[in-house]
Design a protein around this motif. Structure first.
Motif, PDB file in Angstrom:
ATOM      1  N   PHE A 133       0.825  -1.218   0.000  1.00  0.00           N
ATOM      2  CA  PHE A 133       0.000   0.000   0.000  1.00  0.00           C
ATOM      3  C   PHE A 133       0.855   1.263   0.000  1.00  0.00           C
ATOM      4  N   SER A 134       1.989   1.224   0.704  1.00  0.00           N
ATOM      5  CA  SER A 134       2.850   2.408   0.824  1.00  0.00           C
ATOM      6  C   SER A 134       3.451   2.840  -0.521  1.00  0.00           C
ATOM      7  N   THR A 135       3.463   1.944  -1.493  1.00  0.00           N
ATOM      8  CA  THR A 135       4.004   2.285  -2.821  1.00  0.00           C
ATOM      9  C   THR A 135       2.939   2.846  -3.751  1.00  0.00           C
ATOM     10  N   GLY A 136       1.681   2.833  -3.289  1.00  0.00           N
ATOM     11  CA  GLY A 136       0.578   3.279  -4.135  1.00  0.00           C
ATOM     12  C   GLY A 136      -0.094   2.124  -4.847  1.00  0.00           C
ATOM     13  N   ALA A 137       0.382   0.914  -4.614  1.00  0.00           N
ATOM     14  CA  ALA A 137      -0.210  -0.277  -5.233  1.00  0.00           C
ATOM     15  C   ALA A 137      -1.335  -0.819  -4.359  1.00  0.00           C
ATOM     16  N   LYS A 138      -2.096  -1.754  -4.905  1.00  0.00           N
ATOM     17  CA  LYS A 138      -3.221  -2.340  -4.190  1.00  0.00           C
ATOM     18  C   LYS A 138      -2.949  -3.815  -3.921  1.00  0.00           C
ATOM     19  N   PRO A 139      -2.954  -4.231  -2.652  1.00  0.00           N
ATOM     20  CA  PRO A 139      -2.760  -5.662  -2.361  1.00  0.00           C
ATOM     21  C   PRO A 139      -3.992  -6.474  -2.734  1.00  0.00           C
ATOM     22  N   ILE A 140      -3.778  -7.561  -3.459  1.00  0.00           N
ATOM     23  CA  ILE A 140      -4.855  -8.490  -3.803  1.00  0.00           C
ATOM     24  C   ILE A 140      -4.640  -9.755  -2.981  1.00  0.00           C
ATOM     25  N   MET A 188      -7.224 -12.281  13.059  1.00  0.00           N
ATOM     26  CA  MET A 188      -7.932 -11.413  12.119  1.00  0.00           C
ATOM     27  C   MET A 188      -7.099 -11.303  10.843  1.00  0.00           C
ATOM     28  N   PRO A 189      -7.467 -12.049   9.806  1.00  0.00           N
ATOM     29  CA  PRO A 189      -6.718 -11.950   8.541  1.00  0.00           C
ATOM     30  C   PRO A 189      -6.741 -10.518   8.021  1.00  0.00           C
ATOM     31  N   ILE A 190      -5.774 -10.179   7.209  1.00  0.00           N
ATOM     32  CA  ILE A 190      -5.646  -8.793   6.736  1.00  0.00           C
ATOM     33  C   ILE A 190      -6.912  -8.322   6.032  1.00  0.00           C
ATOM     34  N   HIS A 191      -7.525  -9.204   5.231  1.00  0.00           N
ATOM     35  CA  HIS A 191      -8.716  -8.777   4.463  1.00  0.00           C
ATOM     36  C   HIS A 191      -9.934  -8.552   5.340  1.00  0.00           C
ATOM     37  N   THR A 209     -12.473  -6.311   2.783  1.00  0.00           N
ATOM     38  CA  THR A 209     -13.076  -6.568   1.486  1.00  0.00           C
ATOM     39  C   THR A 209     -14.138  -7.653   1.661  1.00  0.00           C
ATOM     40  N   LYS A 210     -14.919  -7.874   0.616  1.00  0.00           N
ATOM     41  CA  LYS A 210     -15.994  -8.861   0.678  1.00  0.00           C
ATOM     42  C   LYS A 210     -15.571 -10.226   0.143  1.00  0.00           C
ATOM     43  N   ILE A 211     -14.297 -10.367  -0.201  1.00  0.00           N
ATOM     44  CA  ILE A 211     -13.851 -11.641  -0.760  1.00  0.00           C
ATOM     45  C   ILE A 211     -13.936 -12.753   0.274  1.00  0.00           C
TER      46      ILE A 211
END
Length: 280
Positions: free
Chosen positions: A14-21, A231-234, A241-243
């Motif tokens: 996230f700190s690089t401006g990218a989005k973690p999937i 608590m998982p990151i998502h 997220t809703k995944i």
């Protein structure tokens, strides 16, 4: 990247401006699931971050095949796996870059901080700039950077600790073997190594029903059993997220790590095993 990890992995992205999937994990060893990873790769994907969680080696061959097919970089999160190997090769050295942690709870420490390994001279030179305000010779900032240098006193501690690492790993391996034998007849999921894998046994993690109740009982007996990561990151408020990640969510409610660090004695292990039986 897996959601079943410490949040620092996602924060770095996230700190690089990218989005973690977020990708699901394997029930077998809690590392990223190559099958689910294949489903999550898109044209926007840039890199894969396998986490060698609890010291277990991710399925790096399958991950590398996918990365090569889709022209993706691989950044190994080896924060928990210093000393773990597959076919004699260390985690963090399978790809262009590996990241390690020297936090106090790890298999060795420098008090805080960590280090990076790379086989790329170009990448090494860029990393040296990034950790020092983007500078090379002083006041000549060439790229964006911050003060990310490991203090010299921490480096001095690490130099001594790394000499002791083989002994630390030997004792962890010995304790893991003893504890596995002590609880081998209990009907629970216990950790194991796959063929040609040598785990550093950073965390000896079992999976059980009624985890919270069992953990509470063990803690009352003075046993430092802990659950990582409930608590998982998502599922965190920031990354929510809703995944659906079925195995990740199962692990979050089932895993329990038992202390087997070098200071744990054979007598301690017998005490832990006895109380684990009573708690189940």
């Amino acid at each position: 990247m897996p959601s079943f990890s410490f949040v620092a992995t996602a924060n770095a992205v996230f700190s690089t401006g990218a989005k973690p999937i977020f990708v699901d994990i394997l029930k077998e060893n809690y590392t990223i699931d190559p099958t689910d990873l294949r489903k999550k790769i898109t044209k926007k994907s840039k890199a894969v971050i396998p986490v060698h969680l609890y010291g277990n080696v991710a399925y790096i061959n399958q991950i590398s095949e996918l990365a090569k097919k889709h022209n993706l970089h691989i950044i190994e999160d080896a924060a928990q796996s210093l000393g773990s190997t597959l076919r004699g090769k260390h985690t963090g050295t399978f790809t262009d870059i590996g990241c390690y942690s020297l936090y106090p709870a790890k298999v060795m420490t420098s008090g805080e901080g960590g280090f990076i390994t790379t086989n790329s001279k170009k990448l090494r030179e860029k990393l040296l700039m990034i950790r020092n305000h983007g500078m090379v010779t002083g006041y000549d900032t060439r790229v964006f950077g911050l003060n990310l240098r490991l203090p010299e006193i921490s480096a001095a501690i690490a130099k001594i600790q790394i000499k002791k690492l083989p002994k630390f790993l030997y004792q962890r391996r010995k304790n893991a073997k003893i504890f596995s034998e002590l609880i081998s007849d209990i009907s629970i999921k216990i950790p194991s190594e796959r063929k040609n894998e040598k785990v550093n046994w950073y965390l000896y993690t079992i999976a059980i029903k009624n985890r919270n109740l069992v953990m509470k009982k063990l803690n009352k007996k003075g046993i430092g059993a802990s659950a990582y990561y409930t608590m998982p990151i998502h599922k965190t408020p920031f990354y929510k997220t809703k995944i659906k990640l079925a195995t990740t969510e199962w692990a979050a409610s089932s895993v329990l790590s038992i202390p087997i660090h070098p200071k744990v004695t054979s007598k301690n292990l017998q005490f832990i095993a006895k109380n684990l039986r009573q708690a189940l």
